[in-house]
Design a protein around this motif. Structure first.
Motif, PDB file in Angstrom:
ATOM      1  N   ASP A 171       0.817  -1.224   0.000  1.00  0.00           N
ATOM      2  CA  ASP A 171       0.000   0.000   0.000  1.00  0.00           C
ATOM      3  C   ASP A 171       0.847   1.270   0.000  1.00  0.00           C
ATOM      4  O   ASP A 171       0.299   2.363  -0.130  1.00  0.00           O
ATOM      5  N   THR A 220      -0.557   6.148   2.758  1.00  0.00           N
ATOM      6  CA  THR A 220      -1.151   5.347   1.679  1.00  0.00           C
ATOM      7  C   THR A 220      -1.869   6.244   0.678  1.00  0.00           C
ATOM      8  O   THR A 220      -1.812   6.004  -0.533  1.00  0.00           O
ATOM      9  N   LYS A 221      -2.547   7.278   1.169  1.00  0.00           N
ATOM     10  CA  LYS A 221      -3.199   8.216   0.255  1.00  0.00           C
ATOM     11  C   LYS A 221      -2.170   8.954  -0.592  1.00  0.00           C
ATOM     12  O   LYS A 221      -2.357   9.132  -1.807  1.00  0.00           O
ATOM     13  N   SER A 275       0.799   7.879  -1.384  1.00  0.00           N
ATOM     14  CA  SER A 275       1.364   6.919  -2.330  1.00  0.00           C
ATOM     15  C   SER A 275       0.448   6.746  -3.532  1.00  0.00           C
ATOM     16  O   SER A 275       0.905   6.726  -4.683  1.00  0.00           O
ATOM     17  N   GLU A 276      -0.847   6.609  -3.279  1.00  0.00           N
ATOM     18  CA  GLU A 276      -1.805   6.412  -4.360  1.00  0.00           C
ATOM     19  C   GLU A 276      -1.865   7.633  -5.276  1.00  0.00           C
ATOM     20  O   GLU A 276      -1.852   7.506  -6.511  1.00  0.00           O
ATOM     21  N   ARG A 300      -0.737   8.008  -9.263  1.00  0.00           N
ATOM     22  CA  ARG A 300      -1.666   8.497 -10.277  1.00  0.00           C
ATOM     23  C   ARG A 300      -1.105   9.730 -10.980  1.00  0.00           C
ATOM     24  O   ARG A 300      -1.240   9.882 -12.202  1.00  0.00           O
TER      25      ARG A 300
END
Length: 274
Positions: free
Chosen positions: A100, A151-152, A154-155, A159
């Protein structure tokens, strides 16, 4: 779940350790059934017993053996994989795994976890000289919040890199600039939280060192009368008096250092508490 991160990753990828529900007859029972049938047929040929009777007797023998086997066979204990799998399903969405996080996020999370572990394992915390109850509650909560934000990040970083991969026109670059600034500012905010934990851990380290040193000095002071008696008996008091005063000053200095370190640690905790 903390100790078995790789297994959680396998579950996330679709692996299921639960049994398929099919039963298998033990080979020993099959062999016993075959032997009983052969003996029954052999007895039929020798003494003229009807075949149906012999086969029925063989089936009855098999049923008796099966009942004895399954009655005495211990129930299999659940494996670690199966127990962990059920926990992972029960707590789905309330835990995170290594996949994650991107590389930068993993590094930051590792720093936070090392600082928290150091605080919770410190002497001053175990001895209750810090607010150990609040530490036990708030520090894991802070770890989870940092991990969730990472985790946010990283996401969104993944993107953002994907959107920029095909090249950017000036118009697209201008549109993406505020997003990049938001990512940078958010990362800086998470870094600040990690650094606050590290400052708290540094103050706790200083308090631990002062506590150990103070204990050592107190042990030395406990043996001081023996040295004073020896000096008095040998007539060397004029040489030893300054050293005695220095030892007492060191003890007082360490007590003040411990008090100051604990005060600094409490102040760092209040900052962390917001």
């Amino acid at each position: 779940m903390r100790r078995h991160g790789p297994l959680l990753s396998r579950f996330r990828s679709g692996w299921n350790p639960e049994p398929d529900g099919t039963s298998r007859v033990p080979a020993a029972l099959v062999a016993a059934f075959g032997s009983t049938v052969l003996l029954g047929l052999g007895g039929t040929a020798l003494v003229g017993v009807p075949v149906a009777f012999s086969v029925t007797a063989a089936v009855i023998c098999l049923l008796i053996l099966s009942c004895v086997y399954f009655a005495t066979k211990p129930a299999p204990a659940d494996s670690v994989e199966r127990v962990l799998y059920r926990h992972s399903r029960q707590h789905q969405g309330r835990y995170l795994i290594l996949e994650d996080f991107d590389f930068a996020a993993r590094e930051l999370l590792g720093r936070a976890q090392r600082a928290i572990d150091h605080i919770l394992r410190s002497r001053v915390n175990v001895m209750g000289m810090l607010d150990s109850v609040r530490n036990a509650v708030m520090l894991p909560a802070e770890e989870w919040e940092i991990a969730r934000l990472l985790t946010k990040l990283s996401e969104l970083r993944a993107r953002h890199r994907h959107l920029a991969r095909g090249g950017r026109s000036p118009e697209v670059a201008a549109a993406m600039a505020p997003m990049e600034r938001a990512l940078t500012a958010s990362e800086a905010a998470v870094v600040a939280r990690v650094e606050a934990l590290e400052r708290y851990a540094a103050h706790v380290t200083q308090a631990d060192r002062a506590l150990v040193s103070q204990g050592q000095i107190e042990v030395l002071r406990a043996h001081l009368p023996e040295y004073e008696q020896l000096v008095a008996e040998t007539g060397a008091a004029r040489f030893f008096a300054p050293e005695i005063g220095s030892l007492s000053d060191d003890a007082d200095h360490l007590r003040r250092a411990l008090r100051d370190s604990l005060r600094s640690a409490h102040e760092a905790f209040r900052y962390l508490d917001g």
